[in-house]
Scaffold this active site. Structure first.
Site, mmCIF file in Angstrom:
data_model
loop_
_atom_site.group_PDB
_atom_site.id
_atom_site.type_symbol
_atom_site.label_atom_id
_atom_site.label_comp_id
_atom_site.label_asym_id
_atom_site.label_seq_id
_atom_site.Cartn_x
_atom_site.Cartn_y
_atom_site.Cartn_z
ATOM 1 N N SER A 101 -12.491 -1.835 4.035
ATOM 2 C CA SER A 101 -12.632 -2.732 2.889
ATOM 3 C C SER A 101 -13.795 -2.251 2.021
ATOM 4 C CB SER A 101 -12.808 -4.167 3.394
ATOM 5 O OG SER A 101 -12.613 -5.083 2.360
ATOM 6 N N ASP B 217 -1.018 -4.707 1.928
ATOM 7 C CA ASP B 217 -2.359 -5.035 1.417
ATOM 8 C C ASP B 217 -2.335 -5.081 -0.110
ATOM 9 O OD1 ASP B 217 -5.066 -5.223 0.843
ATOM 10 O OD2 ASP B 217 -5.654 -3.465 2.018
ATOM 11 N N HIS C 266 -4.383 -7.240 3.887
ATOM 12 C CA HIS C 266 -5.653 -6.520 3.990
ATOM 13 C C HIS C 266 -6.229 -6.641 5.404
ATOM 14 C CE1 HIS C 266 -9.260 -4.643 2.560
ATOM 15 N NE2 HIS C 266 -10.005 -5.690 2.822
#
Lengths: 418, 418
Positions: free
Chosen positions: B144, B333, B366
Site C-alpha cells: 500500500s 484492488d 486492496h
C-alpha cells in the site's frame, strides 16, 4: 406548452411502516396536455425535485430542471405528445410532506415524520394521479433511485402502466453502496448541529398546514455533515476514469479558496486540488438547497428498496406486469452497474415480460443518465413511441445472438481504469 | 529468533517542507540477525506500525503483527535468513515522532508538527539504518503506501538497495482516491472535538522528551470524525464482490447493537445490516488505537506522493536505480489498480531496470496483500532469494508473449461486478 405546478393534499396517508399522517401534501409539476391516454410519470432521483423540465419552481437550486435536455417540446420525452407529470416524493424537501414540512401542530415534523419507503413514493404518486384524473399511465420513467421507483410501479400496479423505463437503476443496492450511504448518514447524525433531527429555526414561521420550508432560505442544521454526505455521493456518481479526465491530480486554480471546511495547518504545504475544490463547491451549493433529515430519509428508502420483497425473486415480482420494460445502464456506472441491469433483464425475460436492456458505453459514471442526453434520449424516445422494438434500442439479448457467445455488452476491462 | 524493539533518537531532522524539529525519535523493531548483507526493510501501510511480525510491542492494537503470515522464521520473508527491520514513520503514533508525541516543551506537537512526506519517511529510515549499522540493504518491501515508500527508496537511494518489492501500490494516487481521502480528512476536521488539532489530554503526563502517547490509553479527540474516516478507508480496501460475499444485504445478527453512532429514530424501522455492523465495529476499534492528527498527516503524505516528482516522468525517476524491482498487484484492488502497476512496470522496463509485474487474481480488493499470504508469499520469497527470475514470479511481460496479444492479466470484466 401548457405547464402546471402546485401542491395537492391527498389526505390521510398510511406509510408502509404502519404510521400515518393526517394529510399528505404532494408537490408536482406537469407539462403538456392530457388526452386521456398519454400520461407519462417521471420519477426523480435522490435529491431531485418535481421540476424536471425548467418551468415553474425557482426554488429548487441544482434540483431545478434536472432533465431539461430530455423532457420538453420536441425532446425525447416530448411534451407535445405526452402529458408529463413529476411529483416530489414523500420525505423530500421540495414541497411534498417530509421532515422539514409543517406537521399538524404547525412545527416541522423533523424525525417525527414516519420512515418512508420507495413503495410509499409509488403509492403517493398513484393518489396524486387519481386527483389529476389520470388512470392508466402510458409510461413511467425514472433514473437512479427514480428508476427503482419506476420498477416499483411495474410490480405494485402491474395493470396501470403500459411502459416502464428504468434508467441507471437496479432491483436493489449492493453492499458497497449500502456502506457508503450508511457512512453518509453517520456524517449527518454525528454532526452536533443535527441535534437528533431538531434543528429547524421556526422563528417567525409556522402555522398549521404551513408550506413546506424552503431550503433556499439558507443553510441550517448539520451543514458539515450534510456536505460530507453530498461529497460522498458525488464520488459515487462519477467513475474513476471520468474523475481522471475531469480533475487529474491538478492543483485548483489561483482563485480557488479553501474555505468550505476547517482545515489542518499542515494543509497549507500541500496543494488544494481541483477535485477537492469541485467537491467543496458542490457541497456548499447542496447544503443551501437540501434538508439533512430528508437526506437521511431518502437514502434509507433507497437502501431498503428490494424489488423482490414479498416475492421469491425478481422474476416473480414482475410476473404480473402486463406492459413492456426498458432498462438502460451505463458501462462506467459503479453505483448501479450494467451487470445488475442485465440480471434484472434476465428476470423480465424469464417472466416473459417484453424487455430491452440498452447498454450505453460511457465513461461518465452514474451521472451519465443526466449528462449524456444524446445517448439517453433516442432509445427513450423510441421506447415511449414504439416499445421495446423501438429503432434506437439495442437489446443485450440481440447482441448475444449476433456476437455468438460474446459478452453481452462492451464492458470495459475495468470500470475503474483510466 | 533474535528480536529487537526500541526507539532511536536520530537528532535534528529537516523535513521536506523546510521545517525542522530538534530531535526525531524513530520507533522500530528488528527480527533475525544482521550478517552485513542480509538486511530487509519492511515499510508499513497507512495505519500500520513497526510491529510487523508479532513480537515486541503489545500496544498497537490492530496494527500489531500486521504481516505475521509473511514475515517470520521459515516464512516468505524468512527471519532465519534475513535481518528484517520495520520502522514507524514520522507523523504516525506508534512511537516515532508525530503530532501526538511530546515536542521540546513537553506538550504534544499537535498540528505544530511539520507536514510530512513519503520522502521524509524514507530519509528517516535511512538515518535509522545508519544508527543500526546497516549500509546497503538487500531489499525494501512495502505494501500500500508502504509500497510507495519502497518505490521512493529506488528513486532516492538508487545504490542503497538491491531489490525493491512494491506490493499493492502505485506511483501516485488517482483522483478518486484523492477525493475519498479529502472527505475522510474533512470528517475529522469538522468534528468539533478536533479543535484545530488541540485535543490531547495532557493532565498528569508530559515532560521533555516524553514517550510518544499511547493511543491505547483510550479514545480522545475527534472520535466520530476519525471513525468515519476509517469506515471510508475500509470501503476502499474491499472490492464490490468481496463485500457482496462477506455481507450481502443481510441484517446483522441478533446480538449486534447499533450503538457506535447516534442514529435517527427512523432507523429503527430499517434493518441494521451486517455491513454497517462491521464498519461500526472496525471504527470503534480504530479510534482506540490511532491518533486523528496522525491520520490527517499520513493521508496527506500518501496523497502528495508522486514518484515522478522532480523528474520528467516515472521512467526517469527510476532510471538511476541499480537493483531489481517486483511489482505485485491484485485484480480486485480499486485503491491501487493492476493498471497502475502495469504502467509503472512499463516505466521500469523503459528504464532498463529488471522488473517483474506479478498480478494476483483476487476478489479481496486492496486487503488482498494482507489477507492472501498464500498468494503473496511465494513470489515475494523467490524475489528476495533470486530476484525477478524467481520461480514463483509471473511477469505480465512474459504472459503477453505467451498469449500473443491477449490482455496482460486475467482482469475481470468489471472490478465491481459480483
Amino acid at each position: 406548452m401548457k405547464t402546471d405546478s402546485g401542491t395537492i393534499d391527498v389526505g390521510a396517508f398510511d406509510f408502509e411502516c404502519g404510521e400515518e399522517i393526517p394529510n399528505l401534501r404532494v408537490a408536482y409539476e406537469s407539462y403538456g396536455e392530457f388526452d386521456g391516454d398519454n400520461a407519462v410519470l417521471v420519477c426523480h432521483a435522490l435529491t431531485g425535485s418535481q421540476n424536471v423540465a425548467g418551468y415553474g419552481s425557482e426554488t429548487t437550486g441544482q434540483a431545478r430542471a434536472w432533465w431539461n435536455d430530455i423532457v420538453g417540446p420536441g425532446k425525447a420525452v416530448d411534451t407535445n405528445d405526452y402529458f408529463v407529470v413529476c411529483a416530489n416524493v414523500p420525505g423530500s424537501c421540495y414541497g411534498t410532506s417530509g421532515p422539514p414540512s409543517g406537521g399538524p401542530d404547525g412545527e416541522p415534523y423533523g424525525t417525527d415524520f414516519p420512515p418512508v419507503t420507495v413503495g410509499d413514493w409509488t403509492r403517493s404518486q398513484r393518489l396524486l394521479l387519481d386527483e389529476l384524473g389520470v388512470g392508466r399511465l402510458h409510461a413511467v420513467v425514472g433514473g437512479s433511485v427514480g428508476g427503482m421507483n419506476a420498477l416499483d410501479w411495474a410490480k405494485r400496479y402491474p395493470d396501470d402502466v403500459r411502459r416502464v423505463a428504468s434508467v441507471a437503476a437496479a432491483p436493489r443496492l449492493d453492499p458497497q453502496c449500502l456502506a457508503l450511504d450508511a457512512i453518509a448518514r453517520r456524517a449527518i447524525t454525528t454532526d452536533p448541529n443535527w441535534n437528533g433531527g431538531d434543528y429547524y429555526d421556526t422563528s417567525g414561521e409556522g402555522g398549521e398546514g404551513d408550506e413546506s420550508r424552503n431550503p433556499s432560505d439558507g443553510a441550517q442544521g448539520p451543514t458539515n455533515g450534510l456536505a460530507l454526505a453530498r461529497q460522498l455521493g458525488h464520488v459515487m456518481y462519477l467513475s474513476k476514469s471520468s474523475m481522471e479526465q475531469k480533475f487529474g491530480r491538478r492543483a485548483a486554480g489561483r482563485d480557488a479558496t479553501r474555505d468550505a471546511f476547517p482545515t489542518d495547518p499542515a494543509a497549507s504545504f500541500f496543494p488544494y486540488r481541483d477535485v477537492e475544490s469541485y467537491l467543496d463547491y458542490q457541497a456548499e451549493k447542496f447544503v443551501e438547497r437540501f434538508d439533512a433529515n430528508s437526506y437521511l430519509y431518502l437514502t434509507r428508502a433507497m437502501d431498503d428498496y428490494d424489488l423482490s420483497e414479498g416475492y421469491e425473486d425478481d422474476t416473480r415480482a414482475v410476473a404480473a406486469y402486463e406492459g413492456e420494460a426498458l432498462l438502460m445502464s451505463f458501462t462506467g456506472d459503479w453505483h448501479f452497474t450494467t451487470e445488475q441491469s442485465e440480471a434484472l433483464a434476465e428476470s423480465f425475460r424469464d417472466a416473459e415480460v417484453p424487455v430491452a436492456h440498452h447498454v450505453v458505453e460511457s465513461d461518465h459514471g452514474h451521472d451519465a443518465f443526466l449528462v449524456e442526453p444524446e445517448k439517453v434520449g433516442p432509445p427513450l424516445r423510441d421506447f415511449l413511441d414504439s416499445g421495446v422494438s423501438g429503432r434506437a434500442i439495442h437489446d443485450t439479448d440481440e447482441e448475444e445472438e449476433v456476437d455468438d457467445g460474446q459478452q453481452f455488452a462492451p464492458v470495459h476491462n475495468s470500470l475503474f481504469s483510466g
